[in-house]
Design a protein around this motif. Structure first.
Motif, PDB file in Angstrom:
ATOM      1  N   GLY A  59      -1.727   5.420  -0.809  1.00  0.00           N
ATOM      2  CA  GLY A  59      -0.951   6.464  -1.471  1.00  0.00           C
ATOM      3  C   GLY A  59       0.210   5.867  -2.247  1.00  0.00           C
ATOM      4  O   GLY A  59       0.296   4.648  -2.438  1.00  0.00           O
ATOM      5  N   ARG A  60       1.103   6.751  -2.669  1.00  0.00           N
ATOM      6  CA  ARG A  60       2.286   6.336  -3.427  1.00  0.00           C
ATOM      7  C   ARG A  60       3.543   6.878  -2.752  1.00  0.00           C
ATOM      8  O   ARG A  60       3.527   7.950  -2.151  1.00  0.00           O
ATOM      9  CB  ARG A  60       2.216   6.838  -4.871  1.00  0.00           C
ATOM     10  N   ALA A  61       4.617   6.128  -2.879  1.00  0.00           N
ATOM     11  CA  ALA A  61       5.893   6.524  -2.304  1.00  0.00           C
ATOM     12  C   ALA A  61       7.012   5.988  -3.186  1.00  0.00           C
ATOM     13  O   ALA A  61       6.790   5.139  -4.056  1.00  0.00           O
ATOM     14  CB  ALA A  61       6.033   5.995  -0.875  1.00  0.00           C
ATOM     15  N   ILE A  62       8.204   6.509  -2.953  1.00  0.00           N
ATOM     16  CA  ILE A  62       9.398   6.023  -3.637  1.00  0.00           C
ATOM     17  C   ILE A  62      10.293   5.364  -2.598  1.00  0.00           C
ATOM     18  O   ILE A  62      10.638   5.972  -1.576  1.00  0.00           O
ATOM     19  CB  ILE A  62      10.161   7.166  -4.333  1.00  0.00           C
ATOM     20  N   LEU A  63      10.642   4.123  -2.857  1.00  0.00           N
ATOM     21  CA  LEU A  63      11.551   3.398  -1.987  1.00  0.00           C
ATOM     22  C   LEU A  63      12.966   3.525  -2.549  1.00  0.00           C
ATOM     23  O   LEU A  63      13.185   3.297  -3.737  1.00  0.00           O
ATOM     24  CB  LEU A  63      11.147   1.934  -1.910  1.00  0.00           C
ATOM     25  N   LYS A  64      13.908   3.892  -1.667  1.00  0.00           N
ATOM     26  CA  LYS A  64      15.294   4.067  -2.098  1.00  0.00           C
ATOM     27  C   LYS A  64      16.192   3.084  -1.369  1.00  0.00           C
ATOM     28  O   LYS A  64      16.090   2.918  -0.154  1.00  0.00           O
ATOM     29  CB  LYS A  64      15.764   5.502  -1.821  1.00  0.00           C
ATOM     30  N   ALA A  65      17.066   2.432  -2.117  1.00  0.00           N
ATOM     31  CA  ALA A  65      18.070   1.532  -1.564  1.00  0.00           C
ATOM     32  C   ALA A  65      19.441   2.134  -1.825  1.00  0.00           C
ATOM     33  O   ALA A  65      19.735   2.548  -2.949  1.00  0.00           O
ATOM     34  CB  ALA A  65      17.964   0.151  -2.210  1.00  0.00           C
ATOM     35  N   SER A  66      20.289   2.207  -0.790  1.00  0.00           N
ATOM     36  CA  SER A  66      21.586   2.874  -0.910  1.00  0.00           C
ATOM     37  C   SER A  66      22.700   2.009  -0.349  1.00  0.00           C
ATOM     38  O   SER A  66      22.505   1.260   0.615  1.00  0.00           O
ATOM     39  CB  SER A  66      21.567   4.207  -0.157  1.00  0.00           C
ATOM     40  N   LEU A  67      23.885   2.161  -0.958  1.00  0.00           N
ATOM     41  CA  LEU A  67      25.061   1.431  -0.500  1.00  0.00           C
ATOM     42  C   LEU A  67      26.313   2.087  -1.077  1.00  0.00           C
ATOM     43  O   LEU A  67      26.494   2.117  -2.298  1.00  0.00           O
ATOM     44  CB  LEU A  67      24.988  -0.037  -0.942  1.00  0.00           C
ATOM     45  N   ASP A  68      27.138   2.654  -0.222  1.00  0.00           N
ATOM     46  CA  ASP A  68      28.452   3.179  -0.620  1.00  0.00           C
ATOM     47  C   ASP A  68      28.394   4.063  -1.866  1.00  0.00           C
ATOM     48  O   ASP A  68      29.144   3.866  -2.837  1.00  0.00           O
ATOM     49  CB  ASP A  68      29.444   2.031  -0.867  1.00  0.00           C
ATOM     50  N   GLY A  69      27.473   5.020  -1.883  1.00  0.00           N
ATOM     51  CA  GLY A  69      27.423   5.972  -2.984  1.00  0.00           C
ATOM     52  C   GLY A  69      26.619   5.525  -4.181  1.00  0.00           C
ATOM     53  O   GLY A  69      26.448   6.291  -5.126  1.00  0.00           O
ATOM     54  N   ILE A  70      26.138   4.307  -4.203  1.00  0.00           N
ATOM     55  CA  ILE A  70      25.256   3.857  -5.283  1.00  0.00           C
ATOM     56  C   ILE A  70      23.844   3.714  -4.717  1.00  0.00           C
ATOM     57  O   ILE A  70      23.657   3.487  -3.522  1.00  0.00           O
ATOM     58  CB  ILE A  70      25.730   2.539  -5.921  1.00  0.00           C
ATOM     59  N   VAL A  72       6.305   2.559  -5.039  1.00  0.00           N
ATOM     60  CA  VAL A  72       5.470   1.702  -4.200  1.00  0.00           C
ATOM     61  C   VAL A  72       4.066   2.291  -4.160  1.00  0.00           C
ATOM     62  O   VAL A  72       3.891   3.500  -3.961  1.00  0.00           O
ATOM     63  CB  VAL A  72       6.025   1.598  -2.770  1.00  0.00           C
ATOM     64  N   GLU A  73       3.064   1.449  -4.363  1.00  0.00           N
ATOM     65  CA  GLU A  73       1.669   1.859  -4.265  1.00  0.00           C
ATOM     66  C   GLU A  73       1.009   1.052  -3.152  1.00  0.00           C
ATOM     67  O   GLU A  73       1.129  -0.166  -3.108  1.00  0.00           O
ATOM     68  CB  GLU A  73       0.945   1.613  -5.590  1.00  0.00           C
ATOM     69  N   VAL A  74       0.311   1.762  -2.248  1.00  0.00           N
ATOM     70  CA  VAL A  74      -0.431   1.101  -1.186  1.00  0.00           C
ATOM     71  C   VAL A  74      -1.920   1.282  -1.450  1.00  0.00           C
ATOM     72  O   VAL A  74      -2.391   2.406  -1.659  1.00  0.00           O
ATOM     73  CB  VAL A  74      -0.076   1.674   0.201  1.00  0.00           C
ATOM     74  N   VAL A  75      -2.661   0.176  -1.475  1.00  0.00           N
ATOM     75  CA  VAL A  75      -4.101   0.199  -1.731  1.00  0.00           C
ATOM     76  C   VAL A  75      -4.832  -0.432  -0.545  1.00  0.00           C
ATOM     77  O   VAL A  75      -4.235  -1.118   0.285  1.00  0.00           O
ATOM     78  CB  VAL A  75      -4.463  -0.548  -3.034  1.00  0.00           C
ATOM     79  N   ASP A  76      -6.130  -0.179  -0.483  1.00  0.00           N
ATOM     80  CA  ASP A  76      -6.972  -0.726   0.585  1.00  0.00           C
ATOM     81  C   ASP A  76      -7.993  -1.671  -0.043  1.00  0.00           C
ATOM     82  O   ASP A  76      -8.848  -1.238  -0.822  1.00  0.00           O
ATOM     83  CB  ASP A  76      -7.673   0.422   1.311  1.00  0.00           C
ATOM     84  N   PRO A  99       2.851  -1.270   5.145  1.00  0.00           N
ATOM     85  CA  PRO A  99       1.887  -0.337   4.549  1.00  0.00           C
ATOM     86  C   PRO A  99       1.168   0.442   5.649  1.00  0.00           C
ATOM     87  O   PRO A  99       0.646  -0.147   6.592  1.00  0.00           O
ATOM     88  CB  PRO A  99       0.931  -1.246   3.774  1.00  0.00           C
ATOM     89  N   VAL A 100       1.139   1.782   5.513  1.00  0.00           N
ATOM     90  CA  VAL A 100       0.589   2.652   6.552  1.00  0.00           C
ATOM     91  C   VAL A 100      -0.682   3.363   6.091  1.00  0.00           C
ATOM     92  O   VAL A 100      -1.637   3.511   6.844  1.00  0.00           O
ATOM     93  CB  VAL A 100       1.639   3.685   7.009  1.00  0.00           C
ATOM     94  N   SER A 146      10.211   7.604   0.829  1.00  0.00           N
ATOM     95  CA  SER A 146       9.968   9.036   0.626  1.00  0.00           C
ATOM     96  C   SER A 146       8.737   9.509   1.387  1.00  0.00           C
ATOM     97  O   SER A 146       8.586  10.705   1.640  1.00  0.00           O
ATOM     98  CB  SER A 146       9.797   9.338  -0.868  1.00  0.00           C
ATOM     99  N   SER A 147       7.832   8.579   1.742  1.00  0.00           N
ATOM    100  CA  SER A 147       6.593   8.934   2.439  1.00  0.00           C
ATOM    101  C   SER A 147       6.306   7.886   3.510  1.00  0.00           C
ATOM    102  O   SER A 147       5.557   6.927   3.270  1.00  0.00           O
ATOM    103  CB  SER A 147       5.420   9.021   1.457  1.00  0.00           C
ATOM    104  N   PRO A 148       6.860   8.063   4.716  1.00  0.00           N
ATOM    105  CA  PRO A 148       6.614   7.089   5.788  1.00  0.00           C
ATOM    106  C   PRO A 148       5.139   6.994   6.173  1.00  0.00           C
ATOM    107  O   PRO A 148       4.730   5.994   6.765  1.00  0.00           O
ATOM    108  CB  PRO A 148       7.458   7.630   6.949  1.00  0.00           C
ATOM    109  N   GLY A 149       4.336   8.003   5.826  1.00  0.00           N
ATOM    110  CA  GLY A 149       2.908   7.930   6.092  1.00  0.00           C
ATOM    111  C   GLY A 149       2.179   7.008   5.132  1.00  0.00           C
ATOM    112  O   GLY A 149       1.005   6.679   5.351  1.00  0.00           O
ATOM    113  N   VAL A 150       2.862   6.593   4.075  1.00  0.00           N
ATOM    114  CA  VAL A 150       2.306   5.640   3.107  1.00  0.00           C
ATOM    115  C   VAL A 150       2.909   4.259   3.330  1.00  0.00           C
ATOM    116  O   VAL A 150       2.197   3.263   3.442  1.00  0.00           O
ATOM    117  CB  VAL A 150       2.557   6.119   1.661  1.00  0.00           C
ATOM    118  N   VAL A 151       4.231   4.199   3.370  1.00  0.00           N
ATOM    119  CA  VAL A 151       4.912   2.927   3.622  1.00  0.00           C
ATOM    120  C   VAL A 151       6.127   3.214   4.503  1.00  0.00           C
ATOM    121  O   VAL A 151       6.892   4.136   4.254  1.00  0.00           O
ATOM    122  CB  VAL A 151       5.314   2.229   2.305  1.00  0.00           C
TER     123      VAL A 151
END
Length: 199
Positions: free
Chosen positions: A82-93, A99-103, A78-79, A64-69
């Motif tokens: 910040g925080r982002a949401i990672l989504k995994a998709s396959l055939d409609g599911i 995801v949290e990125v820290v320094d 990790p970029v 959801s946030s390529p500037g974070v991850v």
């Protein structure tokens, strides 16, 4: 499951066919990545209705946030903090995981003689500080924490510190073994200073 009948040149043969349909995607409940670390492998797995893994079925990943991850194949890069949401998709599911990125500013042993100090200059950000100290000779002697440039409370001498400090303009953190003339002891332990996403 079933059997596929193949006929060729007068010869007939039956081939077993196993049909597996993915019904859900397995992801970690959450992920924490460290800025500057190597890309982390993510094993998003397609599962059948009975929970059987389908390792040969690829799952598409997006952030959801390529500037974070950033997603590169099955790896997460990790970029930025910040925080982002990672989504995994396959055939409609689909499935998502936060995801949290820290320094990691410091994650190291520390040793201070009587009266000695150690300072870190920190860029703007929100910080979590964890320090655990043991004095030589088993004496309950600790360290103090002092902030410059941030409106955060200085901390008295303790063997363990757990502190959060917001430093929007940056700050200097100083860890000191207080001077105890004549009876001062060296102390050693571990310090972890981490820049974390804002709430």
């Amino acid at each position: 499951d079933g059997t596929l009948t193949v006929t060729a040149g007068g010869i007939e043969a039956g081939l077993p066919v196993h049909c597996r349909i993915p019904t859900l995607i397995d992801l970690p409940e959450s992920l924490r990545l460290i800025l500057g670390a190597k890309p982390a492998a993510l094993h998003a797995r397609a599962l059948t209705e009975g929970g059987t893994p389908m390792p040969d079925v690829p799952v598409a990943l997006s952030s959801s946030s390529p500037g974070v991850v950033r997603v590169e194949g099955d790896r997460l890069v990790p970029v930025g903090v910040g925080r982002a949401i990672l989504k995994a998709s396959l055939d409609g599911i689909s499935a998502v995981t936060p995801v949290e990125v820290v320094d990691s500013i410091a994650a190291q042993p520390i040793a201070l003689a009587d009266g000695q100090k150690r300072s870190w200059t920190l860029p703007p950000g929100l910080y979590h500080v964890a320090i655990d100290i043991a004095a030589s000779a088993g004496v309950a002697q600790g360290v103090t924490l002092a902030w410059q440039g941030a409106r955060c409370d200085d901390q008295p001498e303790r063997q363990a510190h757990r502190v959060t400090c917001d430093a929007p303009d940056g700050a200097t953190l100083t860890v000191a073994n207080p001077v105890t003339y004549g009876v001062g002891l060296a102390v050693s332990g571990r310090v972890d200073i981490t820049r974390v996403p804002a709430p």
